[in-house]
Structure formats: structure tokens, C-alpha cells
Design a protein around this motif. Structure first.
Motif, short mmCIF file in Angstrom:
data_model
loop_
_atom_site.label_atom_id
_atom_site.label_comp_id
_atom_site.label_asym_id
_atom_site.label_seq_id
_atom_site.Cartn_x
_atom_site.Cartn_y
_atom_site.Cartn_z
N ASP A 234 0.85 -1.20 0.00
CA ASP A 234 0.00 0.00 0.00
C ASP A 234 0.88 1.24 0.00
O ASP A 234 2.07 1.19 0.31
CB ASP A 234 -0.92 0.03 1.23
CG ASP A 234 -2.08 -0.95 1.10
OD1 ASP A 234 -2.60 -1.10 -0.01
OD2 ASP A 234 -2.44 -1.55 2.13
N GLU A 235 0.26 2.37 -0.31
CA GLU A 235 0.96 3.64 -0.36
C GLU A 235 0.32 4.58 0.66
O GLU A 235 -0.90 4.71 0.72
CB GLU A 235 0.83 4.22 -1.77
CG GLU A 235 1.81 5.29 -2.09
CD GLU A 235 1.83 5.61 -3.58
OE1 GLU A 235 2.33 6.69 -3.90
OE2 GLU A 235 1.35 4.81 -4.40
N PHE A 236 1.16 5.24 1.46
CA PHE A 236 0.69 6.13 2.52
C PHE A 236 1.37 7.48 2.35
O PHE A 236 2.59 7.56 2.32
CB PHE A 236 1.02 5.54 3.89
CG PHE A 236 0.44 4.18 4.11
CD1 PHE A 236 -0.82 4.03 4.67
CD2 PHE A 236 1.14 3.03 3.75
CE1 PHE A 236 -1.37 2.78 4.87
CE2 PHE A 236 0.61 1.77 3.94
CZ PHE A 236 -0.65 1.64 4.50
N LEU A 237 0.59 8.54 2.32
CA LEU A 237 1.10 9.89 2.13
C LEU A 237 1.28 10.55 3.49
O LEU A 237 0.33 10.62 4.29
CB LEU A 237 0.13 10.70 1.28
CG LEU A 237 0.56 12.09 0.88
CD1 LEU A 237 1.77 12.04 -0.05
CD2 LEU A 237 -0.60 12.80 0.18
N THR A 238 2.49 11.04 3.77
CA THR A 238 2.76 11.72 5.03
C THR A 238 3.81 12.80 4.81
O THR A 238 4.37 12.93 3.72
CB THR A 238 3.18 10.73 6.14
OG1 THR A 238 3.10 11.37 7.41
CG2 THR A 238 4.58 10.19 5.91
N VAL B 98 9.68 1.81 1.78
CA VAL B 98 10.28 2.71 0.81
C VAL B 98 9.54 4.04 0.91
O VAL B 98 8.31 4.05 1.00
CB VAL B 98 10.16 2.15 -0.63
CG1 VAL B 98 10.68 3.15 -1.65
CG2 VAL B 98 10.88 0.82 -0.75
N ALA B 99 10.28 5.13 0.90
CA ALA B 99 9.66 6.45 0.88
C ALA B 99 10.14 7.18 -0.36
O ALA B 99 11.32 7.14 -0.69
CB ALA B 99 10.03 7.23 2.14
N LYS B 100 9.20 7.81 -1.05
CA LYS B 100 9.59 8.60 -2.22
C LYS B 100 8.95 9.97 -2.11
O LYS B 100 7.82 10.12 -1.64
CB LYS B 100 9.21 7.89 -3.52
CG LYS B 100 7.73 7.73 -3.75
CD LYS B 100 7.45 7.06 -5.07
CE LYS B 100 5.95 6.95 -5.30
NZ LYS B 100 5.65 6.37 -6.60
N GLU B 101 9.71 10.96 -2.55
CA GLU B 101 9.24 12.34 -2.48
C GLU B 101 8.22 12.58 -3.58
O GLU B 101 8.36 12.10 -4.70
CB GLU B 101 10.42 13.29 -2.65
CG GLU B 101 10.08 14.71 -2.28
CD GLU B 101 11.31 15.58 -2.16
OE1 GLU B 101 11.18 16.77 -2.47
OE2 GLU B 101 12.37 15.07 -1.78
N LEU B 102 7.19 13.33 -3.21
CA LEU B 102 6.13 13.67 -4.16
C LEU B 102 6.09 15.18 -4.36
O LEU B 102 6.36 15.95 -3.45
CB LEU B 102 4.77 13.21 -3.63
CG LEU B 102 4.60 11.73 -3.37
CD1 LEU B 102 3.24 11.48 -2.74
CD2 LEU B 102 4.74 10.93 -4.65
N SER B 103 5.74 15.58 -5.56
CA SER B 103 5.53 17.01 -5.80
C SER B 103 4.03 17.23 -6.00
O SER B 103 3.29 16.32 -6.36
CB SER B 103 6.30 17.45 -7.05
OG SER B 103 5.88 16.71 -8.18
N ASP B 104 3.58 18.41 -5.73
CA ASP B 104 2.17 18.76 -5.88
C ASP B 104 1.24 17.80 -5.15
O ASP B 104 0.27 17.30 -5.69
CB ASP B 104 1.77 18.82 -7.36
CG ASP B 104 2.44 19.96 -8.09
OD1 ASP B 104 2.80 20.95 -7.42
OD2 ASP B 104 2.58 19.87 -9.32
N SER B 105 1.57 17.53 -3.89
CA SER B 105 0.74 16.61 -3.11
C SER B 105 -0.06 17.32 -2.04
O SER B 105 -0.57 16.70 -1.12
CB SER B 105 1.62 15.53 -2.49
OG SER B 105 2.66 16.13 -1.75
N GLY B 106 -0.16 18.63 -2.15
CA GLY B 106 -0.94 19.38 -1.17
C GLY B 106 -0.07 19.88 -0.05
O GLY B 106 1.14 19.73 -0.06
N PRO B 107 -0.71 20.48 0.95
CA PRO B 107 0.04 21.04 2.07
C PRO B 107 0.77 19.95 2.86
O PRO B 107 0.29 18.83 2.98
CB PRO B 107 -1.02 21.73 2.92
CG PRO B 107 -2.34 21.26 2.42
CD PRO B 107 -2.14 20.68 1.07
#
Length: 108
Positions: free
Chosen positions: A9-13, A62-71
Motif C-alpha cells: 500500500d501507499e501512505f502519504l505523510t 520505501v519512501a519517495k518524495e512527491l511534488s504537488d501533493s498538497g500542504p
């Protein structure tokens, strides 16, 4: 923001939260220990919920940086706590050594 890939799964933090989680997981893995850690994550609809991660020697995170993912999702207290836990695993401090006793040491 970072996306944590865990268990398929993918978790945004937040960046700091993800970095602290990974550092703690590495420290636990080095010591062959596992712990349950709760962090805030953002759902696709924008709501923030708590996700629980079992991290330790068998964890594959694994953590990957995201752009334009909100505040940015932030929790400075959680980051400080995870950093303190990491330091505690990396450099544990045990109880003070017992002082020798007896008259030759000035203790009866």
C-alpha cells in the motif's frame, strides 16, 4: 510530502515524519527489534487518519518524495518522539552502575 510504500500500500505523510519513521525502523532493525508506530497519513480525499506500522528487522519500507501533493503534513511532537526513540535504540542508556560498598569505599 512523501509517499511511504509498505505492505503493498501507499501512505502519504510529511517529509519529517517519513524520515523519522525510516530512521527509527533502521535503528530497530540493527538491534533485531520491532515496534508498532502510529503516524498521521493523508487519504486520497484529503482527510488525515492514523496508520499503524510494524517496523523492525523484517520491514520493507520505501519512501519517495512527491511534488504537488498538497500542504505538508506535520506533527513536530511525533517527529521529536521518534527521534528520541531512535537515539535510545542507537545509544541506550542503562541504569547507573551500583557503587561498590564497604568501608574501603567509604560506604558501610
Amino acid at each position: 510530502m512523501q509517499s511511504i510504500l509498505y505492505g503493498g500500500d501507499e501512505f502519504l505523510t510529511g517529509d519529517d515524519i517519513a524520515d523519522a519513521l525510516l530512521a527509527y525502523g533502521r535503528a530497530l532493525g540493527d538491534e533485531e527489534r520491532a515496534e508498532l508506530v502510529e503516524i498521521p497519513v493523508r487519504e486520497r480525499d484529503g482527510t488525515v487518519v492514523t496508520a499503524k506500522f510494524l517496523i523492525g528487522p523484517a520491514s520493507q519500507i520505501v519512501a519517495k518524495e512527491l511534488s504537488d501533493s498538497g500542504p505538508e503534513l506535520e506533527d513536530p511532537e511525533l517527529v521529536r518522539r521518534l527521534q528520541a526513540l531512535t537515539r535510545g535504540v542507537e545509544s541506550p542508556s542503562g541504569p547507573p552502575l551500583d557503587a561498590p560498598e564497604g568501608p574501603e569505599y567509604g560506604v558501610d
